[in-house]
Design an enzyme around this catalytic site. Structure first.
Site, PDB file in Angstrom:
ATOM      1  N   GLU A  90       0.814  -1.215   0.000  1.00  0.00           N
ATOM      2  CA  GLU A  90       0.000   0.000   0.000  1.00  0.00           C
ATOM      3  C   GLU A  90       0.858   1.281   0.000  1.00  0.00           C
ATOM      4  O   GLU A  90       0.565   2.219  -0.722  1.00  0.00           O
ATOM      5  CB  GLU A  90      -0.918  -0.023   1.231  1.00  0.00           C
ATOM      6  CG  GLU A  90      -1.880   1.123   1.351  1.00  0.00           C
ATOM      7  CD  GLU A  90      -3.114   0.964   0.467  1.00  0.00           C
ATOM      8  OE1 GLU A  90      -3.167  -0.005  -0.316  1.00  0.00           O
ATOM      9  OE2 GLU A  90      -4.004   1.829   0.556  1.00  0.00           O
ATOM     10  N   ASP A  91       1.916   1.276   0.775  1.00  0.00           N
ATOM     11  CA  ASP A  91       2.625   2.538   1.020  1.00  0.00           C
ATOM     12  C   ASP A  91       4.007   2.678   0.385  1.00  0.00           C
ATOM     13  O   ASP A  91       4.633   3.729   0.523  1.00  0.00           O
ATOM     14  CB  ASP A  91       2.778   2.753   2.540  1.00  0.00           C
ATOM     15  CG  ASP A  91       1.431   2.980   3.211  1.00  0.00           C
ATOM     16  OD1 ASP A  91       0.473   3.317   2.488  1.00  0.00           O
ATOM     17  OD2 ASP A  91       1.340   2.805   4.432  1.00  0.00           O
TER      18      ASP A  91
END
Ligand code: MN
Length: 726
Positions: A90-91
């Site tokens: 996700e990051d």
């Protein structure tokens, strides 16, 4: 649990977390596994380099803390790795494929699973959707470890809410209450549930929390002496009869004090001025012995005793509960349970790998544990005869028959598993179902019969002219879609039936040198009344559906005495017959018989099938030939092919062939070269040398079929080829 807010030195925090993690891991994992975890940690720390959390510490402290929470639960090594990596997809720039290459598909799948859940909880905002979002969570996490990592992730986020603005604190806490706490509860993970309850209560109602905390502290001061006194006397009595056990004063959980005050509309002191103890026994029998002892020591309050050992609570909770009247008349609440019962009620589903001292290395094994856990619950339920609803819900959640998908606006739609775009379209609105033409799933165009999967976002594309098709009935799953498609088709069939009925009646009238236009309206209306029809369309529909013979209706219009009615043996054979022409592609009221499969070029005959329309047979079909001599000629209708009939028709052939390798493949390739395709193959007889096969294939007309059969006949392996008559 660590409280990072108290730590100013962030580098120190990271080291401290790492040490704590290794201490825990060393207590239950093998060195090889810990080495792997170290590699994962270094990889994740590198990926998150330069990222900071809102509170200022390095981002890696968050996945590290999640790993610590899970290591305290003795999570297996893959679960710990997934915790360390849970935010990289996700990051950071890391992809699922990268993780597969680096650490194998299992770890990659777990991380991917957590990432998907993270996306869902940021996607769904509608408050009424909580139940569906919870179910979607459980349904999506094929591997239960995904849920448990996600719960630990949420726990750490709740522990570090401090730096967030109040509005965000409240939003996250609300979400925790709506989604995560019920999931922890369902999975029987009470320890995590209690922590989440406390943290979200604190964030949602900071003032009430402070007041209650203060009240508890004050009350505790007053009570120390009396608690000691009760504890000692119980302990003393138990030692006298050599019962080995542990007595502990039990502190009430602030959120549950608050809930109880609200629920029972009573004051803090009425909830809190109860002295609560927990007694741990070595084994189940001793629980009952201890009960006898305490009932002997203080008088039990009638009707307050509950045997949750013999009759466990629906989430599997086991203990004996009783309330005694203590010294000075204070009520004493006692819970008696074994350590095992306690651990099961604290860790729920996780207890199965926590306390069984097994390390589980595959999700299949974990699923087995989930099964075992469910079975344990079921066993307890069957003993208690309680409602099975809870278990049923849980089974559905863990082994889903339902799927949950999104509309483009983020609304969650619940559908049975196996549902398609059409089901989804009808679930939104009947009009969208009726006009749906295609759809986009995650920006890709997909056909209507595509099966949906959990978490997909679906955008239905409608067009003005799109209409339900009879083939939809082959793939729709929901009752709503099925009923709507059927209703639509029924109406559609009605229109077709009226159209066909008009053609049939006009044709019959023409044989009598009449036409509907020339019949006086009054006469027609009188006839309709006599025949109990409200209007001409109703009569025409009945004719089109094969319920009324067109010839008989025409004759009745023609005859002088309308009231006379007709005798069934009247036939129209005396008249010149103009056959009805058909294209074979008219739709639902003209059906090509499956027994003889007529194709353009065949001599054909129609049969009125009441309620359905006209079934077209070949003249030579046995079903038609058998009619001779029977008094049912009125139900047969002369028809012929329209010279321009074109479309795909199906014909059946019967083949007697030698059994050789690749025989059918050779035949299939001829059929395909001749621009036909095989619809169905059936081997009906087979011995050592030969077999008899039935093949259904698509053709344009009789000539096309004849050419194909000639080509096949030339093959040396083919002994005999015939067209199927019936
Ligand atoms: Mn996270």
């Amino acid at each position: 649990m660590l409280d990072p807010a108290n730590t100013n030195n962030f580098a120190f925090l990271q080291d401290e977390l790492l040490n704590k993690l290794y201490d825990l891991l060393n207590s239950y994992l093998a060195t090889a596994q810990i080495t792997e975890i170290t590699q994962v940690y270094e990889y994740s720390a590198a990926a998150h380099t330069g990222q900071l959390r809102k509170s200022g510490e390095a981002y890696i402290c968050h996945p590290l803390s999640v790993a610590v929470i899970l290591a305290e639960m003795k999570m297996d090594s893959h679960g710990i790795m997934a915790a360390l990596l849970h935010d990289v997809i996700e990051d950071t720039a890391v992809t699922k494929d990268d993780l597969t290459t680096e650490f194998g598909s299992q770890v990659a799948e777990l991380v991917d699973g957590v990432t998907k859940l993270t996306k869902i909880d940021s996607q769904s905002r509608a408050e009424t959707q909580a139940e569906n979002v919870r179910k979607m969570f459980l349904a999506m996490a094929v591997d239960l470890r995904v849920i448990i990592v996600k719960l630990a992730d949420r726990l750490h986020n709740m522990q570090t809410l401090g730096v967030m603005p109040n509005s965000k604190k409240r939003r996250i806490s609300k979400e925790t209450m709506d989604i995560y706490i019920p999931i922890a509860n369902r999975l029987g993970m009470n320890e995590i549930r209690h922590q989440l309850e406390l943290l979200s209560f604190q964030a949602m109602y900071p003032k009430r929390y402070q007041v209650l905390k203060h009240a508890v502290k004050k009350a505790r001061g007053h009570r120390g002496e009396i608690i000691n006194k009760i504890e000692n006397s119980i302990q003393h009595r138990l030692q006298e009869i050599d019962l080995n056990c542990k007595v502990m004063g039990r502190e009430k959980h602030i959120p549950s004090i608050y809930q109880k005050m609200l629920r029972k509309k009573i004051s803090f002191s009425a909830v809190y001025d109860v002295y609560a103890f927990r007694i741990f026994a070595d084994n189940l029998d001793n629980c009952y012995r201890i009960l006898g002892v305490v009932h002997n020591l203080y008088k039990p309050i009638p009707e307050k005793f509950k045997d949750y050992i013999a009759l466990p609570k629906i989430n599997g909770y086991q203990a004996l509960h009783t309330i005694l009247s203590g010294p000075y008349g204070v009520p004493i609440e006692i819970q008696i349970k074994t350590h095992h019962m306690y651990q099961m009620s604290e860790s729920g589903i996780a207890a199965h790998w926590l306390y069984k001292d097994k390390t589980c290395d595959s999700s299949a094994k974990l699923q087995t544990y989930a099964n075992e856990w469910l079975h344990d619950l079921l066993d307890m339920q069957s003993l208690s005869g309680n409602s099975l609803e809870f278990i049923e819900n849980l089974k559905i959640d863990l082994f889903p028959h339902e799927i949950f998908v999104f509309t483009p606006q983020g609304k969650v739609i619940k559908l049975p598993s196996g549902s398609t775009i059409v089901d989804f379209a009808y679930a939104i609105h009947t009009d969208i179902g009726t006009h749906c033409n295609s759809a986009r799933i995650d920006k890709h165009l997909v056909p209507l019969q595509s099966k949906l999967q959990n978490g997909m976002t679906i955008e239905v594309i409608t067009t003005e002219w799109a209409r339900p098709n009879v083939t939809w009935l082959n793939f729709v799953v929901t009752i709503k879609a099925r009923t709507a498609v059927r209703n639509y088709l029924k109406n559609f069939q009605q229109q077709e039936a009226i159209h066909l009925g008009r053609r049939l009646l006009e044709k019959a009238l023409l044989d009598m040198k009449l036409s509907l236009d020339t019949v006086p309206t009054a006469r027609l209306e009188k006839l309709l009344t006599l025949m109990e029809f409200n209007n001409l369309d109703e009569l025409l529909e009945d004719i089109g559906l094969g319920n009324k013979m067109p010839f008989l209706c025409a004759k009745r219009i023609q005859q002088n005495n309308l009231e006379a009615g007709l005798k069934l043996d009247d036939t129209y054979t005396d008249y010149k017959k103009t056959p009805l022409t058909i294209k074979g592609t008219e739709g639902m009221v003209i059906i090509l018989a499956k027994c003889c499969r007529p194709i353009p070029g065949d001599i054909i005959i129609g049969y009125f099938n009441p309620g359905k329309g006209i079934v077209v047979h070949r003249h030579e079909c046995r079903n038609h030939q058998n009619r001779e001599g029977k008094n049912n000629h009125n139900t047969w209708l002369e028809i012929e092919w329209c010279p321009k009939a074109n479309g795909d028709f199906y014909a059946g052939i019967r083949l007697e062939i030698l059994n050789q390798r690749g025989t059918l493949a050779t035949i299939a390739s001829i059929i395909s070269k001749m621009k036909s395709s095989i619809e169905n193959v059936q081997i009906i007889e087979q011995d050592q040398k030969t077999s008899i096969d039935l093949i259904t294939l698509s053709v344009k007309d009789r000539l096309h079929l004849a050419n194909i059969m000639r080509k096949i006949k030339k093959l040396p392996i083919v002994l005999k080829i015939t067209r199927i008559k019936a």
